[in-house]
Design an enzyme around this catalytic site. Sequence first.
Site, PDB file in Angstrom:
ATOM      1  N   GLU A 154       3.378  -7.849   7.544  1.00  0.00           N
ATOM      2  CA  GLU A 154       2.111  -8.460   7.150  1.00  0.00           C
ATOM      3  C   GLU A 154       2.260  -9.608   6.159  1.00  0.00           C
ATOM      4  O   GLU A 154       1.583  -9.637   5.122  1.00  0.00           O
ATOM      5  CB  GLU A 154       1.155  -7.391   6.610  1.00  0.00           C
ATOM      6  CG  GLU A 154       0.806  -6.342   7.653  1.00  0.00           C
ATOM      7  CD  GLU A 154      -0.466  -5.565   7.348  1.00  0.00           C
ATOM      8  OE1 GLU A 154      -0.873  -5.541   6.177  1.00  0.00           O
ATOM      9  OE2 GLU A 154      -1.047  -5.006   8.295  1.00  0.00           O
TER      10      GLU A 154
ATOM     11  N   ASP B 225       0.811  -1.213   0.000  1.00  0.00           N
ATOM     12  CA  ASP B 225       0.000   0.000   0.000  1.00  0.00           C
ATOM     13  C   ASP B 225       0.850   1.271   0.000  1.00  0.00           C
ATOM     14  O   ASP B 225       0.668   2.156   0.819  1.00  0.00           O
ATOM     15  CB  ASP B 225      -0.914  -0.056   1.237  1.00  0.00           C
ATOM     16  CG  ASP B 225      -1.887   1.097   1.317  1.00  0.00           C
ATOM     17  OD1 ASP B 225      -2.427   1.487   0.271  1.00  0.00           O
ATOM     18  OD2 ASP B 225      -2.106   1.604   2.433  1.00  0.00           O
TER      19      ASP B 225
ATOM     20  N   TYR C 146      -6.667  -3.001  12.979  1.00  0.00           N
ATOM     21  CA  TYR C 146      -7.546  -1.929  12.498  1.00  0.00           C
ATOM     22  C   TYR C 146      -8.992  -2.131  12.952  1.00  0.00           C
ATOM     23  O   TYR C 146      -9.910  -1.893  12.182  1.00  0.00           O
ATOM     24  CB  TYR C 146      -7.439  -1.838  10.972  1.00  0.00           C
ATOM     25  CG  TYR C 146      -6.105  -1.257  10.544  1.00  0.00           C
ATOM     26  CD1 TYR C 146      -5.899   0.123  10.538  1.00  0.00           C
ATOM     27  CD2 TYR C 146      -5.048  -2.084  10.178  1.00  0.00           C
ATOM     28  CE1 TYR C 146      -4.678   0.668  10.171  1.00  0.00           C
ATOM     29  CE2 TYR C 146      -3.820  -1.548   9.811  1.00  0.00           C
ATOM     30  CZ  TYR C 146      -3.642  -0.169   9.812  1.00  0.00           C
ATOM     31  OH  TYR C 146      -2.427   0.371   9.445  1.00  0.00           O
TER      32      TYR C 146
ATOM     33  N   GLU D 165       0.980  -0.996  13.955  1.00  0.00           N
ATOM     34  CA  GLU D 165       0.018  -0.213  13.165  1.00  0.00           C
ATOM     35  C   GLU D 165      -1.340  -0.228  13.837  1.00  0.00           C
ATOM     36  O   GLU D 165      -1.773  -1.249  14.368  1.00  0.00           O
ATOM     37  CB  GLU D 165      -0.145  -0.791  11.740  1.00  0.00           C
ATOM     38  CG  GLU D 165       1.019  -0.527  10.826  1.00  0.00           C
ATOM     39  CD  GLU D 165       0.778  -1.002   9.388  1.00  0.00           C
ATOM     40  OE1 GLU D 165      -0.398  -1.045   8.952  1.00  0.00           O
ATOM     41  OE2 GLU D 165       1.771  -1.323   8.720  1.00  0.00           O
TER      42      GLU D 165
HETATM   43  C1  BDP Z   1      -1.370  -2.427   6.435  1.00  0.00           C
HETATM   44  C2  BDP Z   1      -0.029  -2.190   5.810  1.00  0.00           C
HETATM   45  C3  BDP Z   1       0.248  -0.736   5.474  1.00  0.00           C
HETATM   46  C4  BDP Z   1      -1.010  -0.074   4.980  1.00  0.00           C
HETATM   47  C5  BDP Z   1      -2.017  -0.072   6.116  1.00  0.00           C
HETATM   48  C6  BDP Z   1      -3.327   0.597   5.736  1.00  0.00           C
HETATM   49  O1  BDP Z   1       1.020  -2.729   6.572  1.00  0.00           O
HETATM   50  O2  BDP Z   1       1.286  -0.676   4.528  1.00  0.00           O
HETATM   51  O3  BDP Z   1      -0.787   1.212   4.506  1.00  0.00           O
HETATM   52  O4  BDP Z   1      -2.285  -1.394   6.524  1.00  0.00           O
HETATM   53  O5  BDP Z   1      -4.220  -0.086   5.266  1.00  0.00           O
HETATM   54  O6  BDP Z   1      -2.012  -3.356   5.625  1.00  0.00           O
HETATM   55  O7  BDP Z   1      -3.455   1.795   5.894  1.00  0.00           O
END
Ligand code: BDP
Length: 605
Positions: A418, A167, A474, A512
């Site tokens: 990931e 991404d 997330y 993240e």
């Molecule tokens: C994860 C990735 C990252 C993406 C992020 C996203 O590690 O590179 O930018 O999520 O979705 O999948 O913002």
Amino acid sequence: MLEHSMLYPRMSASRRAVSLDGMWKFCLDWGSEGESAGWVDGLPGTERIPVPASFQDFYTRKDVREYAGDLWYQREIFIPGEWEGKKVFVRFGSAAHRAQVYVNGVKVAEHEGGFLPFCADVTDVVRYNAENRLVVKVNNELNVTNIPCGTTVTLANGRKMAKPYFDFFNYAGLQRSVHLVALPLEYVFDLDLNYEIDGPDARIFYRIATTGEHPVQLSLWDEEGKQAAAAEGKEGVLEVEGARLWQVRDAYLYRLVVRIVDEAEVLDEYEQEIGIRTVEVRGTDILLNQKPVYLKGFGKHEDSDVVGRGSNMGVMKRDFELMKWIGANAFRTSHYPYSEEVYQMADREGFLIIDEVPAVGLFESMMNFMEASTGKKTAFFEKETTPDLLAAHLRALEEMIVRDKNHPSVIMWSLLNEPETTSEAAVPYFKEVFDRARSLDPQKRPRTFALVMNSLPGTCKCYPFSDVIALNRYYGWYVKGGYEIGDAREDFLREMDAWKALELNRPFIFTEYGADTLVTEHRLPSVMWSQEYQKEYLQMTHEIFDSYDFIRGELIWNFADFQTTEGIMRVGGNKKGVFTRQRQPKDVAYLLLERWRELPLKYKG
Ligand code: BDP
């Protein structure tokens, strides 16, 4: 052992380093005819672009920005006559994603992998006291035998297009500084350092690799310019009485001078700033100088307007000022090793770095974040090409660790981002990568990898390799966002309880978490994408971080908005930044500032 020294180019009595940054001749090779048309001897046309920079965002044509294939660079290099009899190299900070280097029409180097330095030995090819022609063929296509992974497709109009399995925009070119380097025949090739703290004193265990047999002398100088220790021999110990330690946001740097001597004559001299500190994981603690630290900060990108991924000292400076302002103490070099100047600045400013190899996209999907959050399993390590991928991965790992091992700021290695971890085939792959990192690092720093949403306590076969478990999560964004955030919280708690039940007795960090937010959107009540929702999301997340003792760090995704491939999931790029791409704060920055300035360094320790 690597063929060429990874040491940062520096001047000394015995060494010369000349920057080749500036305007270079440039040519895109639409018809892949560069070689047959003799471009290795000289490029057609008059086009010029700056080095370092990504080539993509200068131009007004879309097919140029999206270009996939060979890109050619050229410049003349004058080699001083007094360099005759020395070793002469051209050193590239990086070339994304692969390059072949020619001098006066002769091939002098090739390198695979776009984020680490390499050298071309041009000693016997150059004309001295004369101009020489340097031509570089760079290629930016993506595949699954190199990292980062992706694919390259051909469109109906015959144009090639890169399809990343990751991404971020596939920026490419000569994105870091290039140097002309002259070294004596016998030179310092590499150094390994390791530290032991003993009350007020410290011991620095060292090993020096040189290209010859002459004796080696070391001296260590403090910030006041006073000599702090000295030693002789290629391997030994520097005893530092009353050592000043390198601490988080309170850096102290010594100057280490390494000399190769022949009686009274100094054959080579190399110096480097170093910091005395130890790193260790014990139970759920991450220990720096034997004291627990809690990581607060960001996953970042090298990404900015106009120059793309090109190394940019101004942007780097601004980023560090913002990180200091907000109370951060750490960042991850997602998703590739950054330019060397970033680590030098982190050493000086006392920031902690999780250094990541470009192993991203090891999961076959254009949108890992979407598919993985649905629990979808996608085999990845069963491919015929996996051994080639592993070889490229191990090579990049070696280059990264050899390049970065002496930065006090580097406290952890991130070996993948990931990846697919739910199939058995991932296990032997991980074992090789984790074992290699351990054997390459003289300081045996903790190793980790960032777990995607479907790598869960019940499904992930690879987390046992990690010294620190790093989660990319997330909940409240890809999983149950908006009005469903309460349910997302329940899911999140359920996952954390499942980890807790495993009693791993290891630290967990979040590498993240985040929510896309448009700086233009204010909504009361909140909706997803608004600044209000980004705050609501963080409040929920922080409450969870504070509820588990084994969570020892929070690196929000992302420091700033950044460019990605265009598509229905992204509005002009990824907008999860706490700052805009122009490095101005979104509202959430003030919420983070309040939290991070208050959280003690030894939080939960
Ligand atoms: C994860 C990735 C990252 C993406 C992020 C996203 O590690 O590179 O930018 O999520 O979705 O999948 O913002």
